[in-house]
Enzyme design. Structure first.
Site, PDB file in Angstrom:
ATOM      1  N   CYS A  48      -2.779  25.163  35.009  1.00 32.51           N
ATOM      2  CA  CYS A  48      -2.698  24.997  35.939  1.00 32.51           C
ATOM      3  C   CYS A  48      -2.992  23.456  36.366  1.00 32.51           C
ATOM      4  O   CYS A  48      -4.704  23.466  36.628  1.00 32.51           O
ATOM      5  CB  CYS A  48      -3.198  26.055  36.409  1.00 32.51           C
ATOM      6  SG  CYS A  48      -3.320  26.414  38.823  1.00 32.51           S
TER       7      CYS A  48
ATOM      8  N   CYS B 211      -5.687   7.908  29.741  1.00 36.05           N
ATOM      9  CA  CYS B 211      -5.733   7.793  28.394  1.00 36.05           C
ATOM     10  C   CYS B 211      -4.372   7.031  27.708  1.00 36.05           C
ATOM     11  O   CYS B 211      -4.102   7.118  26.562  1.00 36.05           O
ATOM     12  CB  CYS B 211      -6.827   8.493  27.483  1.00 36.05           C
ATOM     13  SG  CYS B 211      -6.464   9.694  27.498  1.00 36.05           S
TER      14      CYS B 211
ATOM     15  N   CYS C  25     -10.433  11.777  26.435  1.00 33.05           N
ATOM     16  CA  CYS C  25     -11.103  11.471  27.722  1.00 33.05           C
ATOM     17  C   CYS C  25     -12.205  12.050  28.434  1.00 33.05           C
ATOM     18  O   CYS C  25     -12.529  10.894  29.775  1.00 33.05           O
ATOM     19  CB  CYS C  25      -9.969  10.123  28.320  1.00 33.05           C
ATOM     20  SG  CYS C  25      -8.762  11.079  29.437  1.00 33.05           S
TER      21      CYS C  25
ATOM     22  N   CYS D 256      -8.573  16.784  29.548  1.00 34.88           N
ATOM     23  CA  CYS D 256      -8.135  15.884  28.232  1.00 34.88           C
ATOM     24  C   CYS D 256      -9.166  15.980  26.977  1.00 34.88           C
ATOM     25  O   CYS D 256      -9.611  15.343  27.493  1.00 34.88           O
ATOM     26  CB  CYS D 256      -7.698  14.533  28.723  1.00 34.88           C
ATOM     27  SG  CYS D 256      -7.262  13.603  27.257  1.00 34.88           S
TER      28      CYS D 256
ATOM     29  N   CYS E  40      -1.877  12.354  29.996  1.00 36.75           N
ATOM     30  CA  CYS E  40      -3.239  11.869  30.620  1.00 36.75           C
ATOM     31  C   CYS E  40      -2.892  10.588  31.297  1.00 36.75           C
ATOM     32  O   CYS E  40      -2.400   9.681  30.588  1.00 36.75           O
ATOM     33  CB  CYS E  40      -4.147  11.536  29.567  1.00 36.75           C
ATOM     34  SG  CYS E  40      -6.138  12.293  30.957  1.00 36.75           S
TER      35      CYS E  40
END
Length: 137
Positions: free
Chosen positions: A126, A57, A106, A103, A54
């Site tokens: 995707c 984070c 976060c 995510c 991510c």
């Protein structure tokens, strides 16, 4: 993971903190649920081995071992690195019903999941490449 084996608390930042940390494109995608143009993102066609994390984070989200060429122009994966790395949220924007992927640590918007992927899951995660940071093995 903490010493107790539990994930840390959710990453929470102010809008100003996110804007300072992220590029304008990363901010628009992850914090405002945007979508980059097909074939424009970093690593959409990369064959390198490693982990996609991510951009907000640093949580490990997808392994290159689960990445495949979907022909869509976005990085596509058949499963996350861990079942709890991402969370699914119903998305009814633009007159469609889709499953948004965020995510788990976060709440960054990453992309969407569709039921047209390859075995073993039959899923196509995707993702927006600008929502991910690649760390080569």
């Amino acid at each position: 993971m903490s010493a107790t084996g539990q994930r840390p608390l959710k990453v929470v930042k102010t809008d100003a903190e996110w804007r300072e940390q992220l590029t304008p494109v990363q901010y628009q995608i992850t914090r405002q649920h945007g979508t980059e143009r097909a074939f424009s993102s970093p690593n959409f066609d990369s064959k390198l081995k490693g982990i996609y994390k991510c951009v907000c984070c640093g949580r490990s989200l997808y392994s290159s071992q689960a990445k495949y060429e979907s022909g869509t122009g976005w990085p596509s994966f058949f499963q996350p690195i861990e079942p709890d790395a991402v969370m699914a949220v119903e998305d009814v924007s633009y007159g469609m019903v889709r499953t948004e992927i965020r995510c788990a640590d976060c709440d960054a918007h990453l992309g969407h999941v569709f039921p047209d992927g390859p075995p073993p899951t039959g899923l196509r995660y995707c993702m927006n490449g600008n929502a991910l940071v690649f760390e080569e093995d």
